[in-house]
Write a protein that holds these residues in place. Structure first.
Motif, PDB file in Angstrom:
ATOM      1  N   PHE B 356      44.475  45.841  45.944  1.00 24.98           N
ATOM      2  CA  PHE B 356      43.392  45.503  46.768  1.00 24.98           C
ATOM      3  C   PHE B 356      43.110  46.562  47.908  1.00 24.98           C
ATOM      4  O   PHE B 356      44.216  47.247  48.418  1.00 24.98           O
ATOM      5  CB  PHE B 356      43.744  44.240  47.288  1.00 24.98           C
ATOM      6  CG  PHE B 356      42.871  43.125  46.998  1.00 24.98           C
ATOM      7  CD1 PHE B 356      43.099  42.236  45.719  1.00 24.98           C
ATOM      8  CD2 PHE B 356      41.641  43.079  47.503  1.00 24.98           C
ATOM      9  CE1 PHE B 356      42.321  41.120  45.706  1.00 24.98           C
ATOM     10  CE2 PHE B 356      40.706  42.082  47.082  1.00 24.98           C
ATOM     11  CZ  PHE B 356      41.080  40.932  46.122  1.00 24.98           C
ATOM     12  N   SER B 358      40.120  47.733  51.104  1.00 25.18           N
ATOM     13  CA  SER B 358      39.116  47.356  51.791  1.00 25.18           C
ATOM     14  C   SER B 358      38.151  47.666  51.423  1.00 25.18           C
ATOM     15  O   SER B 358      37.865  48.766  50.772  1.00 25.18           O
ATOM     16  CB  SER B 358      39.164  47.835  53.302  1.00 25.18           C
ATOM     17  OG  SER B 358      40.607  47.341  53.993  1.00 25.18           O
ATOM     18  N   GLY B 361      37.524  45.961  47.064  1.00 25.05           N
ATOM     19  CA  GLY B 361      37.866  44.977  46.625  1.00 25.05           C
ATOM     20  C   GLY B 361      39.201  45.121  45.644  1.00 25.05           C
ATOM     21  O   GLY B 361      39.999  45.775  45.873  1.00 25.05           O
ATOM     22  N   ALA B 378      35.092  42.728  46.612  1.00 23.19           N
ATOM     23  CA  ALA B 378      35.329  41.847  47.680  1.00 23.19           C
ATOM     24  C   ALA B 378      35.207  42.094  48.847  1.00 23.19           C
ATOM     25  O   ALA B 378      35.856  43.286  49.161  1.00 23.19           O
ATOM     26  CB  ALA B 378      36.454  40.905  47.015  1.00 23.19           C
ATOM     27  N   TYR B 380      37.093  40.981  51.293  1.00 21.13           N
ATOM     28  CA  TYR B 380      38.455  40.847  52.123  1.00 21.13           C
ATOM     29  C   TYR B 380      39.434  41.438  51.366  1.00 21.13           C
ATOM     30  O   TYR B 380      39.205  41.919  50.283  1.00 21.13           O
ATOM     31  CB  TYR B 380      38.659  39.288  51.973  1.00 21.13           C
ATOM     32  CG  TYR B 380      38.651  38.707  50.611  1.00 21.13           C
ATOM     33  CD1 TYR B 380      37.589  38.200  50.037  1.00 21.13           C
ATOM     34  CD2 TYR B 380      39.693  38.672  49.818  1.00 21.13           C
ATOM     35  CE1 TYR B 380      37.375  37.552  48.610  1.00 21.13           C
ATOM     36  CE2 TYR B 380      40.156  38.326  48.545  1.00 21.13           C
ATOM     37  CZ  TYR B 380      38.745  37.630  48.006  1.00 21.13           C
ATOM     38  OH  TYR B 380      38.576  37.093  46.578  1.00 21.13           O
ATOM     39  N   GLN B 381      40.686  41.411  51.909  1.00 22.24           N
ATOM     40  CA  GLN B 381      41.790  41.900  51.344  1.00 22.24           C
ATOM     41  C   GLN B 381      42.830  40.731  51.107  1.00 22.24           C
ATOM     42  O   GLN B 381      43.015  40.039  51.950  1.00 22.24           O
ATOM     43  CB  GLN B 381      42.641  42.877  52.611  1.00 22.24           C
ATOM     44  CG  GLN B 381      43.740  43.594  51.882  1.00 22.24           C
ATOM     45  CD  GLN B 381      44.071  44.865  52.883  1.00 22.24           C
ATOM     46  OE1 GLN B 381      43.699  44.764  54.108  1.00 22.24           O
ATOM     47  NE2 GLN B 381      44.703  45.437  52.364  1.00 22.24           N
ATOM     48  N   ALA B 382      42.927  40.943  49.783  1.00 25.15           N
ATOM     49  CA  ALA B 382      43.511  39.494  49.238  1.00 25.15           C
ATOM     50  C   ALA B 382      44.957  39.468  49.899  1.00 25.15           C
ATOM     51  O   ALA B 382      45.766  40.169  50.165  1.00 25.15           O
ATOM     52  CB  ALA B 382      43.797  39.561  47.833  1.00 25.15           C
ATOM     53  N   SER B 394      43.457  34.993  42.713  1.00 25.71           N
ATOM     54  CA  SER B 394      43.619  35.640  44.024  1.00 25.71           C
ATOM     55  C   SER B 394      43.115  34.771  45.205  1.00 25.71           C
ATOM     56  O   SER B 394      42.317  33.884  45.044  1.00 25.71           O
ATOM     57  CB  SER B 394      42.648  36.951  44.041  1.00 25.71           C
ATOM     58  OG  SER B 394      41.312  36.604  44.169  1.00 25.71           O
ATOM     59  N   SER B 396      42.051  34.685  49.331  1.00 24.15           N
ATOM     60  CA  SER B 396      41.865  35.562  50.516  1.00 24.15           C
ATOM     61  C   SER B 396      42.416  34.876  51.691  1.00 24.15           C
ATOM     62  O   SER B 396      42.756  33.769  51.677  1.00 24.15           O
ATOM     63  CB  SER B 396      40.188  35.594  50.650  1.00 24.15           C
ATOM     64  OG  SER B 396      39.740  34.559  51.089  1.00 24.15           O
ATOM     65  N   THR B 400      39.507  31.453  50.220  1.00 22.91           N
ATOM     66  CA  THR B 400      38.536  31.803  49.031  1.00 22.91           C
ATOM     67  C   THR B 400      39.589  31.978  48.122  1.00 22.91           C
ATOM     68  O   THR B 400      40.362  32.867  48.029  1.00 22.91           O
ATOM     69  CB  THR B 400      37.473  32.878  49.173  1.00 22.91           C
ATOM     70  OG1 THR B 400      36.718  32.624  50.254  1.00 22.91           O
ATOM     71  CG2 THR B 400      36.900  32.731  47.975  1.00 22.91           C
TER      72      THR B 400
END
Lengths: 208, 407
Positions: B356, B358, B361, B378, B380-382, B394, B396, B400
């Motif tokens: 993952f 920045s 995704g 994505a 976000y950073q999971a 996954s 977040s 999410t």
């Protein structure tokens, strides 16, 4: 003895041409793995990654060195019959080729993130390549004036094509995937023609 | 002369200038971000899995040894979004503190939020049950600040470290199986077949999984644990090993580990103080090897033959590294791929390793040569990935939950 050394330079230039032509083989024709999204640390020998990273740079350096030796032999053979101007162009071309070799050595031996060495190599190339181009054109023009048409054409056509390729590339014209071939094949042709001239000229001299 | 386009040359000059100013950059010779063969579209074609993925991911890092490796295959190189769910993460006073890593077992996805624990259906993400409680918080491994301690699953029960207890819930309906209020949770629990280990405010404690009876408490501080070969490895200010049966400290070292300790084949993998990746003997803690020629290796994922980690040199590009495990020596680099600043190797399967990062995704690489197979963009950073046989879940930081897979 001098004639024998001239003759040896013929196959040397032929080998230079072969080295250059091998570098022109597309990576897609070499076995996998091929260059991709990641840097592979120890690629299998003769894989496309190995060819790109190890074989091609080695062949380019070898071809460059052999070309310098071969062209130096031509200069030594014909120096006495050249005009001062033609001799100056020839020396310039050889000096530029030697500098190109140095730049190539620096670039291929640069370590990871060795930006200094890579920039030095680019600077050397930036100075040497125009010298090579001008030198070969002047050298070849001298041969054309003395009606040694084959040799003259071999020395003048490749740099003219190279200038055209570089100029059009910088103007935004995309030559991929054949762009490299436009430089490699004429240069190989030059090496073959000049090498043949050395070989046959030596043979004629020995027959006499 | 090797041909270089003018654009590449100028890019190199610019990159070199920035790197020189920044003072550091990744040691990976790779140039440029990965270019995946397939990009996962954010939309959902049909909600839910037609065939629910097999397997489970019962702990935040798959098992009690925190390898982050599941011996399964994705079975698809062109996954799509099967479902997504938004789990509320706001606490009562409106302060959002994020969501925990997700765990999966028995067709259920379980995670904690700032205010409770939530169970979702693995098939389609619908909420199965929710319990209000306050989970313990732990330092985030991917971001600044704290995050809720994730749950763990074993034998049809969900085990949680909360702010006032250690609790077990039935996975079917979330009913309380037992609750031990004699101690306060302070870290991420881990569970084996017969015992639950939980960082508490008094130290690391062992509980019986059937009734929550506390068996011992070791005076060792830490928020994340690994358990292997009757040894509990604790990552806190130090790396500490405790006998799993008696709770006695066996060894400790001042490595100041970050993230989860990982144990595989008798070796403890620790991301140390200065970003070195250290291999220590599980038996006595002696240093077996040390990878210190890279710039800050973190988030190791360990498979039977490989180690994957992120090199994060700071304010510069990071790189995903794959290493070959070798006997009697440090892992040997096999491939690396430059990625954007930040990033984390989150999990691995038999056929893929997942990173993952920045802005880009989630990216799936082949394990052997690091080819980018697919990417799920994505923002976000999971927090975590749960890798199943045919699917991925996954989570977040904002709650999410996304499930990816084939049909």
């Amino acid at each position: 003895m001098w004639r024998r050394s001239y003759r040896l330079a013929g196959p040397i230039l032929g080998l230079s041409a072969v080295c250059l032509l091998v570098t022109a083989v597309p990576l897609e024709l070499w076995p996998t793995p091929r260059p991709g999204d990641s840097y592979v640390f120890n690629p299998p020998p003769f894989s496309a990654i190995w060819v790109q990273r190890t074989l091609r740079p080695g062949l380019v350096i070898s071809a460059n060195a052999l070309l310098v030796v071969g062209m130096g032999t031509v200069l030594r053979r014909d120096s006495a019959s050249m005009s001062r101007l033609q001799r100056a162009f020839a020396l310039g071309a050889l000096f530029g080729a030697g500098a190109c070799l140095l730049g190539t050595l620096l670039f291929t031996t640069a370590g990871t993130n060795d930006i200094g060495r890579e920039l030095t190599a680019f600077l050397i190339w930036a100075l040497a390549i125009p010298l090579v181009i001008l030198g070969l054109v002047g050298w070849g023009a001298g041969y054309l004036r003395s009606e040694r048409t084959r040799l003259g054409a071999a020395l003048t056509v490749p740099p003219v094509l190279a200038v055209a390729y570089i100029g059009l590339s910088m103007a935004g014209i995309d030559f991929s995937p054949v762009g490299r071939l436009l430089v490699i094949i004429p240069t190989s042709g030059m090496a073959l023609v000049v090498g043949y001239d050395l070989w046959t000229d030596s043979a004629v001299s020995e027959d006499r | 002369m090797p041909s270089r386009s003018r654009r590449t040359f100028l890019g190199m000059v610019a990159t070199g200038s920035v790197a020189s100013i920044a003072g550091c950059s990744s040691s990976c010779p790779d140039d440029g971000a990965p270019d995946p063969s397939h990009t996962v579209e954010p939309g959902i074609d049909s909600a839910g899995f037609e065939t629910v993925p097999d397997g489970s991911w019962p702990l935040p890092r798959f098992d009690a040894t925190n390898t982050g490796y599941a011996p399964v295959g994705m079975e698809t190189t062109t996954p799509s979004v099967r479902w997504h769910a938004d789990v509320s993460t706001s606490s009562g006073d409106g302060e959002t503190t994020g969501a925990s890593a997700g765990v999966v077992a028995d067709g259920t996805v379980v995670l904690t939020t700032a205010t409770g624990v939530v169970a979702l259906s693995l098939r389609d993400g619908t909420e199965q049950w929710r319990r209000d409680l306050t989970p313990a918080t732990v330092p985030s491994v991917v971001d600044l600040g704290d995050e809720p301690a994730p749950p763990v699953i074993s034998n049809n029960r969900v085990f949680l470290a909360t702010a006032d207890s250690v609790t077990a819930l039935e996975i079917g309906d979330g009913s309380v199986a037992w609750r031990n209020t004699d101690t306060v949770g302070a870290g991420v629990p881990t569970v084996t077949d017969d015992a639950l280990f939980v960082p508490t405010t008094d130290g690391v404690a062992r509980f019986a999984t059937d009734d929550g009876r506390q068996q011992w408490t070791a005076t060792a501080d830490g928020t994340r644990l690994a358990v292997a070969d009757s040894t509990v490895v604790i990552a806190g200010e130090k790396i500490t090993a405790v006998d799993a049966a008696a709770g006695e400290v066996q060894w400790e070292h001042s490595d100041r580990p970050s993230g989860y300790p990982v144990v595989s084949d008798g070796t403890v993998y620790v991301s140390g103080t200065y970003g070195d990746l250290i291999g220590r003997s599980l038996t006595d803690g002696t240093e077996q090897w040390r990878l210190d020629d890279r710039r800050s290796l973190e988030f190791p994922v360990v498979t039977p033959d490989s180690v994957y980690a992120i090199e994060r040199p700071g304010e510069s590009s990071s790189a995903t590294f794959a290493f070959d495990r070798v006997e009697n020596g440090p892992p040997v680099p096999r491939w690396c791929s430059e990625i954007n600043i930040g990033g984390a190797v989150t999990a691995a399967a038999d056929d893929a390793v997942f990173t993952f990062q920045s802005d880009d995704g989630l990216t799936a690489f082949t394990t052997r040569l690091g080819e980018a197979v697919w990417q799920y963009p994505a923002e976000y950073q999971a927090v975590s990935l749960a890798v199943l046989d045919g699917g991925i879940v996954s989570v977040s930081p904002d709650g999410t939950v996304v499930a990816l897979g084939g049909e």
